[in-house]
Design an enzyme around this catalytic site. Structure first.
Site, mmCIF file in Angstrom:
data_model
loop_
_atom_site.group_PDB
_atom_site.id
_atom_site.type_symbol
_atom_site.label_atom_id
_atom_site.label_comp_id
_atom_site.label_asym_id
_atom_site.label_seq_id
_atom_site.Cartn_x
_atom_site.Cartn_y
_atom_site.Cartn_z
ATOM 1 C CB CYS A 44 57.167 15.865 -37.745
ATOM 2 S SG CYS A 44 55.393 15.738 -37.934
ATOM 3 C CB CYS A 49 54.127 16.151 -41.006
ATOM 4 S SG CYS A 49 55.452 15.084 -40.458
ATOM 5 C CE LYS A 52 52.889 17.064 -45.884
ATOM 6 N NZ LYS A 52 53.516 15.783 -46.049
ATOM 7 C CE1 TYR A 179 56.431 12.907 -47.312
ATOM 8 C CE2 TYR A 179 58.082 11.257 -47.818
ATOM 9 C CZ TYR A 179 57.563 12.200 -46.959
ATOM 10 O OH TYR A 179 58.175 12.444 -45.760
ATOM 11 C CD GLU A 183 53.397 15.264 -49.325
ATOM 12 O OE1 GLU A 183 52.724 14.372 -48.808
ATOM 13 O OE2 GLU A 183 54.348 15.812 -48.736
ATOM 14 C CG HIS A 438 24.208 6.072 -50.763
ATOM 15 N ND1 HIS A 438 25.073 5.980 -51.832
ATOM 16 C CD2 HIS A 438 23.098 6.717 -51.198
ATOM 17 C CE1 HIS A 438 24.492 6.531 -52.883
ATOM 18 N NE2 HIS A 438 23.303 7.000 -52.527
ATOM 19 C CD GLU A 443 28.089 4.772 -51.402
ATOM 20 O OE1 GLU A 443 27.235 3.915 -51.178
ATOM 21 O OE2 GLU A 443 27.819 5.940 -51.752
HETATM 22 P P1 FAD Z 1 63.453 14.560 -36.481
HETATM 23 O O1 FAD Z 1 62.038 14.891 -36.268
HETATM 24 O O2 FAD Z 1 64.101 15.031 -37.714
HETATM 25 O O3 FAD Z 1 64.235 15.101 -35.211
HETATM 26 C C1 FAD Z 1 65.626 15.071 -35.127
HETATM 27 C C2 FAD Z 1 66.092 16.264 -34.318
HETATM 28 O O4 FAD Z 1 67.450 16.074 -33.944
HETATM 29 C C3 FAD Z 1 66.043 17.571 -35.080
HETATM 30 O O5 FAD Z 1 65.279 18.511 -34.367
HETATM 31 C C4 FAD Z 1 67.504 18.003 -35.198
HETATM 32 O O6 FAD Z 1 67.665 19.408 -35.154
HETATM 33 C C5 FAD Z 1 68.102 17.325 -33.978
HETATM 34 N N1 FAD Z 1 69.540 17.052 -34.082
HETATM 35 C C6 FAD Z 1 70.202 16.463 -35.105
HETATM 36 N N2 FAD Z 1 71.496 16.294 -34.782
HETATM 37 C C7 FAD Z 1 71.653 16.792 -33.524
HETATM 38 C C8 FAD Z 1 72.757 16.885 -32.632
HETATM 39 N N3 FAD Z 1 73.962 16.413 -32.956
HETATM 40 N N4 FAD Z 1 72.572 17.470 -31.422
HETATM 41 C C9 FAD Z 1 71.341 17.948 -31.075
HETATM 42 N N5 FAD Z 1 70.267 17.866 -31.871
HETATM 43 C C10 FAD Z 1 70.418 17.280 -33.078
HETATM 44 N N6 FAD Z 1 56.233 12.108 -42.099
HETATM 45 C C11 FAD Z 1 54.951 11.687 -41.981
HETATM 46 O O7 FAD Z 1 54.680 10.714 -41.266
HETATM 47 N N7 FAD Z 1 53.940 12.340 -42.658
HETATM 48 C C12 FAD Z 1 54.173 13.408 -43.436
HETATM 49 O O8 FAD Z 1 53.242 13.977 -44.039
HETATM 50 C C13 FAD Z 1 55.508 13.877 -43.562
HETATM 51 N N8 FAD Z 1 55.777 14.969 -44.307
HETATM 52 C C14 FAD Z 1 57.048 15.433 -44.387
HETATM 53 C C15 FAD Z 1 57.299 16.556 -45.144
HETATM 54 C C16 FAD Z 1 58.581 17.050 -45.252
HETATM 55 C C17 FAD Z 1 58.822 18.281 -46.079
HETATM 56 C C18 FAD Z 1 59.653 16.390 -44.570
HETATM 57 C C19 FAD Z 1 61.051 16.904 -44.672
HETATM 58 C C20 FAD Z 1 59.419 15.268 -43.792
HETATM 59 C C21 FAD Z 1 58.117 14.772 -43.696
HETATM 60 N N9 FAD Z 1 57.825 13.630 -42.946
HETATM 61 C C22 FAD Z 1 56.529 13.178 -42.864
HETATM 62 C C23 FAD Z 1 58.899 12.851 -42.284
HETATM 63 C C24 FAD Z 1 58.980 13.160 -40.781
HETATM 64 O O9 FAD Z 1 59.135 14.537 -40.596
HETATM 65 C C25 FAD Z 1 60.115 12.391 -40.159
HETATM 66 O O10 FAD Z 1 59.967 11.028 -40.460
HETATM 67 C C26 FAD Z 1 60.165 12.556 -38.634
HETATM 68 O O11 FAD Z 1 60.278 13.899 -38.273
HETATM 69 C C27 FAD Z 1 61.320 11.742 -38.058
HETATM 70 O O12 FAD Z 1 61.419 11.955 -36.664
HETATM 71 P P2 FAD Z 1 62.820 11.783 -35.924
HETATM 72 O O13 FAD Z 1 62.522 11.927 -34.476
HETATM 73 O O14 FAD Z 1 63.501 10.572 -36.399
HETATM 74 O O15 FAD Z 1 63.723 13.000 -36.442
#
Ligand code: FAD
Length: 449
Positions: A44, A49, A52, A179, A183, A438, A443
């Protein structure tokens, strides 16, 4: 004597879910460590997010500057400079990364800046070979962009790379209809690129209300974004100067400067060791968990995108909070997945909560729809022919508003507030009882008859 571990909780992945879970667990008094293989903040903050949305803001100036002239502003020639926006966005991402690390440090969560794998029900092995033990392990590794198995697919990029482009391409092809695809179509289009969206199926934004997604398609086509439906990729070839030639089934080859894969996101479980310790994986290799985020191995939990339930940041955060409160705060909590608001930051944006009309038809005994199809005041003066559409789905019998779908300027901002009413189960009569504010676009929500 009870077995002692190095930590009460070891979290793998410092993204939205992992950071929330670890800092809340630490605040509840747990000894917590977290491993991150890339950058603290996760998808994110680093490549989702946040950057983006900043590009969406940047892109919107293209139309704002054009419209400003109709509002009396004398504007000379405007020129967009991609490296300036890119570098400012990347600097902001770096600032936020620092804030996330600071949150972990202030809560005394020990951070390991390396990859971690699961090597036992209570054991994690870090990339440098260090083994640590923990009473509970939380998998919060997120997901990664899927790349289809097509010859030459590697010539394309994903959302991981898109924020770092050297220069703005002239022609962009975006694969996908979700999405992220829509976007980036809006973003690139506003930056004057010729955009083609290529979709395997025949609809975009499958999970959105049909009328609303059709409106986006219509507006996008009018703006000049091209769509190719039912068009599977056959090959991608790279020619001189990096130009790509894309062959879609049944079509003449198309030239493009950039191909962006936005065809879905698969859970990050490959090579994590979960299968070896007996954690059950489901479709797409997602970690299977119960309502308390517990996997088939009692000491191993999972939250966020890696579970492939609802891939959104606020959901990952809620799951992280619920996990930590339940296990370490003595406050059993479960996430309520009903009525999660969601948006597409397209141009114009879409926002939605609750049942679509298609879902209402399947699930409810009877329902009514109310729509407002209008040209926002600002668009009228700007000479912009884009119409907004708001749609309410109301359950017959109870009069409850069970769905709200919007496309138009600021739709996500407006819908977030209205989602409270939908979640609270308010009736259409209660919407109507509220006096309009308004003149606003919002509204319309209380004026639909
Ligand atoms: P992540 O945030 O992906 O975190 C996982 C972390 O684990 C990463 O940093 C990764 O490097 C780390 N990792 C993975 N494997 C290992 C390992 N073996 N050892 C150590 N570290 C590891 N969501 C919204 O709500 N609104 C939006 O507008 C939106 N826009 C988005 C736009 C894009 C382009 C993308 C790709 C996603 C978007 N999302 C949006 C989705 C959102 O980013 C994810 O749903 C959210 O980040 C999920 O959080 P998480 O904690 O599950 O995983």
């Amino acid at each position: 004597m009870a077995k002692t571990y190095d930590y009460d909780l070891f979290v793998i992945g410092a993204g939205s879910g992992g950071v929330r879970a670890s800092r809340v667990a630490a605040a509840h008094g747990a000894r917590v460590a977290i491993a991150e293989e890339y950058r603290v903040g996760g998808t994110c903050v680093i490549r989702g997010c946040v950057p983006k949305k900043l590009l969406v803001f940047g892109a919107h100036f293209a139309e704002d500057l054009m419209d400003a002239r109709r509002f009396g502003w004398k504007i000379g020639t405007c020129k967009f400079d991609w490296p300036t926006l890119r570098d400012n966005v990347l600097a902001e991402v770096e600032r936020l990364e620092g804030i996330y690390q600071d949150i972990l440090d202030r809560h005394e969560v020990e951070t390991f800046a390396q990859r971690a794998t699961v090597t036992g029900a209570n054991e994690v092995t870090l990339a440098d070979g260090t083994k640590v033990s923990a009473a509970t392990i939380l998998i919060a590794t997120g997901a990664h962009p899927a790349i289809p198995d097509v010859p030459g697919a590697g010539h394309g990029i994903t959302s991981n790379e898109v924020f770092h482009l050297e220069s703005m391409p002239k022609r962009v092809m975006i694969a996908g209809g979700g999405y992220i695809a829509n976007e980036f179509a809006g973003i690139f289009h506003q930056f004057s690129c010729h955009v083609t969206i290529v979709n395997r199926g025949d609809i975009i934004l499958r999970h959105y209300d049909e009328q609303v997604r059709d409106r986006l398609l219509q507006i996008s086509l009018t703006k000049g974004i091209e769509f190719k439906f039912n068009a599977p990729f056959e090959t991608i070839e790279k020619g001189k100067g990096g130009k790509l030639t894309v062959k879609l089934a049944g079509q003449d080859p198309i030239g493009t400067d950039l191909l962006l894969w936005a065809v879905g996101r698969d859970p990050n479980t490959a090579g994590l060791g979960l299968d070896k310790v007996g954690v059950e994986l489901g479709k797409n290799k997602a970690v299977l968990v119960d309502e308390d985020n517990q996997s088939s191995v009692p000491s191993i939990y999972a939250i966020g995108d890696v579970t492939d339930r609802v891939q959104l940041t606020p959901v990952a955060i809620r799951e992280g909070q619920a996990f930590a409160d339940t296990l370490f705060g003595g406050k059993p909590t479960r996430v309520d997945y009903a009525n999660i608001p969601h948006a597409v930051f397209s141009h114009p944006p879409i926002a939605s909560v609750g049942l679509t009309e298609g879902e209402a038809r399947e699930k409810l005994g009877g329902y009514k729809t109310f729509t407002s199809d209008f040209r926002p005041m600002k668009n009228v003066l700007a000479g912009r022919n884009e119409r907004s559409l708001y749609k309410l789905i109301v359950e017959e019998g109870t009069d409850r508003v069970v769905g709200l779908h919007m496309i138009g300027p600021d739709a996500p901002e407006i819908l977030q507030a209205a989602a409270i009413a939908v979640k609270a189960g308010l009736t259409k009569a209660q919407f109507d009882d509220t006096i309009a504010l308004h003149p606003t676009m919002a509204e319309e929500l209380v004026l639909m008859r």
